[in-house]
Design a protein around this motif. Sequence first.
Motif: not given
Length: 110
Positions: A5-30
């Motif tokens: 469960s903690s491993s799954d949470n860690s993977k979920l966090y990593s994926a969610f963090s990556l998506v959030a960073a990409i989205a933030a970069a796209a909004v900032a660039k626009k």
Amino acid sequence: MASSSSSDNSKLYSAFSLVAAIAAAAVAKKALNTSWRAATGKNPPANPADPDVSVGEAVLWAAVSGTLIGVARMFAARRTAQYYAKSTGHLPPQLKKDGQDADRAPVPES
């Protein structure tokens, strides 16, 4: 040993963090592109390394865009970590304390 469960949470966090960073970069660039056009009356340099772009303009674009996109990604990462901590009751494993506390820092020799 960490539970799956903690491993799954860690993977979920990593994926969610990556998506959030990409989205933030796209909004900032626009926002940055729009602001650059409003301030200069022209499009931002497509490739600052192009010799047809002045050195001053290339440096300014690199500094401003790098800073703003970096700050946007940092805020997205912090928000993601806050959400994770609120949801699970603890920080993600990637953000556990790393011995950087000031009271634990080595004292420089004189």
